[in-house]
Design an enzyme around this catalytic site. Structure first.
Site, PDB file in Angstrom:
ATOM      1  N   ASP A   1     -10.501   5.231  -3.284  1.00  0.00           N
ATOM      2  CA  ASP A   1     -10.319   3.930  -3.746  1.00  0.00           C
ATOM      3  C   ASP A   1     -10.616   3.573  -4.990  1.00  0.00           C
ATOM      4  O   ASP A   1     -10.582   4.205  -5.834  1.00  0.00           O
ATOM      5  CB  ASP A   1     -10.490   2.845  -2.290  1.00  0.00           C
TER       6      ASP A   1
ATOM      7  N   ASP B   1     -14.838  -3.437  -6.859  1.00  0.00           N
ATOM      8  CA  ASP B   1     -13.980  -4.383  -6.524  1.00  0.00           C
ATOM      9  C   ASP B   1     -14.463  -5.638  -6.379  1.00  0.00           C
ATOM     10  O   ASP B   1     -15.670  -5.647  -5.895  1.00  0.00           O
ATOM     11  CB  ASP B   1     -12.757  -4.066  -5.292  1.00  0.00           C
TER      12      ASP B   1
ATOM     13  N   ARG C   1      -6.666  -0.115 -14.025  1.00  0.00           N
ATOM     14  CA  ARG C   1      -7.372  -1.041 -13.377  1.00  0.00           C
ATOM     15  C   ARG C   1      -8.828  -1.021 -14.205  1.00  0.00           C
ATOM     16  O   ARG C   1      -9.827  -0.843 -13.640  1.00  0.00           O
ATOM     17  CB  ARG C   1      -7.704  -0.902 -11.970  1.00  0.00           C
TER      18      ARG C   1
END
Length: 432
Positions: free
Chosen positions: A251, A255, A308
């Protein structure tokens, strides 16, 4: 156990005021000696310096300073003392999955049977998977989550000792905490042992995984500094495919989500990863995220990153003095993702593009939101990132002007010098 240098002995902690820890000499803790465990975020160093600043566990007394060499010792140290200021020094590499994925399997779970039961030829693409093997996969995943998740409490500093300190196979979760520092670690992204097959995800289905290497969830005043975050021994290129889709076991690397605020990520290396850094996880999260997700990214290296870096929703994000290295032999989608109600400022960054990759692809428009992009250099030359993007992708035109001006910055370097500066000073083993 290593103790702090005597000149830096803490004699006062001014909780609820400036939160600066004062030494005998009266100097701020971030100036004390060369003990990175006692250092605090310098004044003005990004959004995490707002208000009381970020001091982590700098005020910890001797009882709450721990040196750990195993994953179990680390988990115990996190819990001990509750929210009392603590310093956890990591020596060597902590492995949260040393026993292998088999140790987490629920009785009766069998991956070959899972593949047979949910093969699209048998199951189709019209409904999500269900039944015995999916239930056992969920139970197995719960076993792994419990084993590899580390909840980091308030007023904690986690710091690697030496150049070889690190964590592998784990998810550091800074959840509903305040004043946390993570420094000087090589963090290898955890592998999800039990990704879920979703036949309804896109036209051909997809494998979806859990576990970010580091997640800041609903927390405030967090400083992530001088770490190396990477897929390490398990790059996506080594992952198998089933049903014609990559068995994705990764993942994110970092974050920042669910109303987190006042975060500074500095002097880190993010390397060889796909979905790297997400700020805000949902367009529908205005109730928790609007007015928050304020993050500073400076003097980081993004090397071999697919996308990202970061993708932003809602937040006022200041990305300056970072170096992005996009290699000819890597997949690449974009660096800066412009998302719902985001206000990104991207200034004085350096991009090294090889293999004919166009600078127009550095920006990606997910939703209409203004951004500021000034003073950025591509392959040593100044480039207006918004202008080149809009010229090549007029159907995805971006608006200039984020509507705010960052003030929480320390030294801003010439972007032409960044490859040398961060190349020598960013990453694990270089804090202090």
């Amino acid at each position: 156990m290593r103790t702090q240098h005597s000149p830096g002995r803490v004699i006062a902690s001014l909780a609820g005021s400036t939160a600066l820890v004062l030494a005998v000499t009266g100097t701020p803790a971030h100036a004390q000696g060369r003990d990175p465990g006692r250092q605090t975020l310098p004044a003005g160093d990004g959004w995490a310096a707002e208000g009381p600043g970020t001091t982590g566990g700098a005020a910890a007394d001797a009882e709450h300073v721990h040196t750990v060499t195993t994953w179990q010792e680390f988990q115990t140290a996190l819990i001990r003392g509750g929210d009392a200021a603590k310093i956890i020094r990591i020596k060597g590499t902590l492995n949260a999955t040393a026993s292998g994925c088999e140790a987490f399997e629920a009785q009766g779970y069998a991956f070959p049977q899972y593949l047979a039961d949910y093969d699209p030829v048998v199951w189709g693409h019209e409904k999500e998977v269900s039944g015995e093997q999916e239930n056992l996969r969920v139970a197995s995943a719960a076993n792994q989550k419990k084993a590899i998740t580390a909840l980091v409490p308030s007023h904690t500093t986690i710091v690697g000792i030496g150049s070889d300190a690190g964590i592998t196979g784990a998810s550091l979760q800074i959840k509903d905490a305040d004043s946390v520092i993570v420094r000087n670690l090589t963090i290898e992204a955890p592998l999800d042992c039990f990704p879920q097959w979703d036949p309804t995800d896109g036209p051909t289905g997809a494998w979806n995984s859990e576990y970010d290497a580091v997640v800041v969830h609903g927390s405030t005043h967090v400083w992530v500094d001088h770490n190396t975050l990477t897929d390490g021994r398990h790059p996506d290129s080594t992952l198998p495919s089933y049903y014609g889709e990559v068995y994705q076991q990764h993942d994110g690397l970092l974050d920042v989500v669910r109303g987190a605020d006042h975060v500074t990520a500095s002097w880190n290396v993010f390397k060889n990863h796909d979905k790297t850094l997400m700020i805000g996880n949902s367009d529908s999260a205005a109730a928790t995220d609007a007015g928050k997700l304020r993050v500073t990214l400076h003097h980081n290296v993004f090397d071999g990153i697919v996308e990202r870096a970061p993708r932003v929703r809602f937040g006022q994000v200041d990305a300056y003095n970072n170096h992005f290295v996009i290699r000819a032999d890597q997949p690449y989608v974009y660096s800066f993702g412009i998302g719902f109600e985001s206000r990104l400022v991207a200034e004085k960054n350096a991009f090294t593009l090889t293999g004919g990759i166009s600078a127009a692809g550095i920006l990606k428009k997910w939703k209409d939101a203004p951004l500021t992009a000034r003073g950025n250099y591509v392959n040593g030359r100044p480039v207006d990132l918004i202008a080149v993007h809009n010229a090549e992708m007029p159907e995805e035109a971006l608006r200039s002007g984020a509507g705010w001006t960052p003030t929480l910055r320390t030294k801003v370097d010439d972007p032409r010098a960044l490859p040398g500066i961060v190349g020598h000073r960013a990453g694990a083993g270089k804090a202090g």
